[in-house]
Design a protein around this motif. Structure first.
Motif, mmCIF file in Angstrom:
data_model
loop_
_atom_site.group_PDB
_atom_site.id
_atom_site.type_symbol
_atom_site.label_atom_id
_atom_site.label_comp_id
_atom_site.label_asym_id
_atom_site.label_seq_id
_atom_site.Cartn_x
_atom_site.Cartn_y
_atom_site.Cartn_z
ATOM 1 N N LEU A 78 39.168 7.765 56.265
ATOM 2 C CA LEU A 78 39.969 6.874 55.456
ATOM 3 C C LEU A 78 39.862 5.533 56.562
ATOM 4 O O LEU A 78 40.579 5.811 57.512
ATOM 5 C CB LEU A 78 41.072 7.218 55.028
ATOM 6 C CG LEU A 78 41.732 6.444 53.938
ATOM 7 C CD1 LEU A 78 40.812 6.357 52.764
ATOM 8 C CD2 LEU A 78 43.278 7.099 53.489
ATOM 9 N N ARG A 86 41.515 19.322 54.163
ATOM 10 C CA ARG A 86 42.717 18.728 54.739
ATOM 11 C C ARG A 86 43.121 18.220 53.263
ATOM 12 O O ARG A 86 42.359 17.561 52.568
ATOM 13 C CB ARG A 86 42.652 17.973 55.667
ATOM 14 C CG ARG A 86 43.937 16.997 55.797
ATOM 15 C CD ARG A 86 43.963 15.922 57.020
ATOM 16 N NE ARG A 86 45.161 15.375 57.168
ATOM 17 C CZ ARG A 86 45.697 14.075 56.517
ATOM 18 N NH1 ARG A 86 44.692 13.372 55.945
ATOM 19 N NH2 ARG A 86 46.788 13.654 56.779
ATOM 20 N N LEU A 107 49.296 10.214 45.450
ATOM 21 C CA LEU A 107 47.992 10.019 45.541
ATOM 22 C C LEU A 107 47.636 11.420 46.237
ATOM 23 O O LEU A 107 48.313 11.619 47.441
ATOM 24 C CB LEU A 107 47.512 8.919 46.291
ATOM 25 C CG LEU A 107 45.959 8.815 46.714
ATOM 26 C CD1 LEU A 107 45.261 8.848 45.625
ATOM 27 C CD2 LEU A 107 45.769 7.674 47.354
ATOM 28 N N ASP A 145 49.002 -0.279 52.557
ATOM 29 C CA ASP A 145 49.234 0.151 51.247
ATOM 30 C C ASP A 145 50.134 -0.819 50.565
ATOM 31 O O ASP A 145 51.133 -0.994 51.026
ATOM 32 C CB ASP A 145 50.204 1.304 51.352
ATOM 33 C CG ASP A 145 49.505 2.692 51.860
ATOM 34 O OD1 ASP A 145 48.266 2.764 51.914
ATOM 35 O OD2 ASP A 145 49.919 3.978 51.815
HETATM 36 C C1 SIN Z 1 46.609 7.062 52.764
HETATM 37 O O1 SIN Z 1 46.764 6.366 53.343
HETATM 38 O O2 SIN Z 1 46.483 7.068 51.622
HETATM 39 C C2 SIN Z 1 46.422 8.762 53.078
HETATM 40 C C3 SIN Z 1 46.779 8.969 54.744
HETATM 41 C C4 SIN Z 1 46.315 10.290 55.093
HETATM 42 O O3 SIN Z 1 45.349 11.019 54.571
HETATM 43 O O4 SIN Z 1 46.971 10.951 55.914
#
Ligand code: SIN
Ligand code: FE2
Length: 223
Positions: free
Chosen positions: A138, A214, A128, A143
């Motif tokens: 986020l 980022r 991803l 996950d």
């Molecule tokens: C994620 O949890 O999928 C991404 C975490 C991040 O952007 O460092």
């Protein structure tokens, strides 16, 4: 469960001759500082090709909210969300095409970072790719859409810095705040695999290779 650890570079650092230094976050989770730096040129070139074929898009959560983070994927499976739920899909729902294949440079980086963190034989089938602009965030999540939770998550940070939140097994557990900068790789698995994590709203910044962005690559074993 409440996390009582505190982050101190001097308590936990251990110099890594080849790439940087490591910081243990807890049992099963480690930050490999600057681990991706030697590969940045190959990684960014591969990223450029992927994004040309499968552009970033703002997906919608099952609750109907447009995500502030823009996403795309590569590998055999891609993580997608829409109003029907979250899932891994072997095709990009936007184009109907399979996702671009996982570049060799991505596979190698994920595999070696996992091994360095103590997880041998990690072969991700999904990556991803998250793009943050200032203000994007986020929220805390686990996950857990992956079939095989014995495989770790390998997360590569590129571009401007972010504050990574690394929590416990309950959303309410107070998270550690870990500043991640260009080239840092976080690996979590084993006892840490289902810890909540997220990203605080990104602050303005500038990076010579990624301007005001980022980019995060999150490698998983989805199937
Ligand atoms: C994620 O949890 O999928 C991404 C975490 C991040 O952007 O460092
Ligand atoms: Fe995540």
């Amino acid at each position: 469960m409440t996390m009582t650890m505190t982050m101190s570079l001097f308590d936990t650092a251990e110099y890594d001759q080849d790439h940087g230094w490591r910081q243990e976050l807890c049992d099963g989770a480690v930050v490999l500082r600057r681990f991706a730096l030697p590969d940045e040129t190959a990684i960014l070139a591969a990223l450029h090709d992927i994004v040309a074929r499968t552009p970033f898009r703002h997906m919608v959560t099952p609750g109907g909210f447009r995500m502030s983070v823009a996403m795309t994927n590569c590998g055999s499976y891609g993580w997608v969300t829409d109003t029907t739920g979250y899932r891994y899909d072997s095709r990009d729902p936007q184009s109907g095409n399979p996702w671009p294949g996982m570049p060799a440079a991505f596979l190698e980086l994920a595999h070696t970072a996992a091994a360095r963190a103590g997880f041998s034989d990690f072969v991700p089938d999904a990556c991803l790719i998250n793009r943050y602009t200032p203000g994007a965030r986020l929220s805390l999540h686990q996950d857990k859409n992956e079939q095989d939770l014995s495989a770790p998550i390998v997360s590569v940070s590129l571009g401007i810095p972010a504050c990574f939140l690394f929590g416990g097994y309950q959303r309410e557990d107070k998270p550690l705040r870990v500043r991640l900068t260009h080239g840092d790789v976080v690996v979590w698995g084993g006892p840490a695999r289902l810890r909540y994590h997220g990203i605080m709203p990104l602050k303005d910044g500038h990076h010579p290779l990624l301007d005001g962005h980022r980019i995060n690559l999150t490698f998983r074993k989805a199937a």
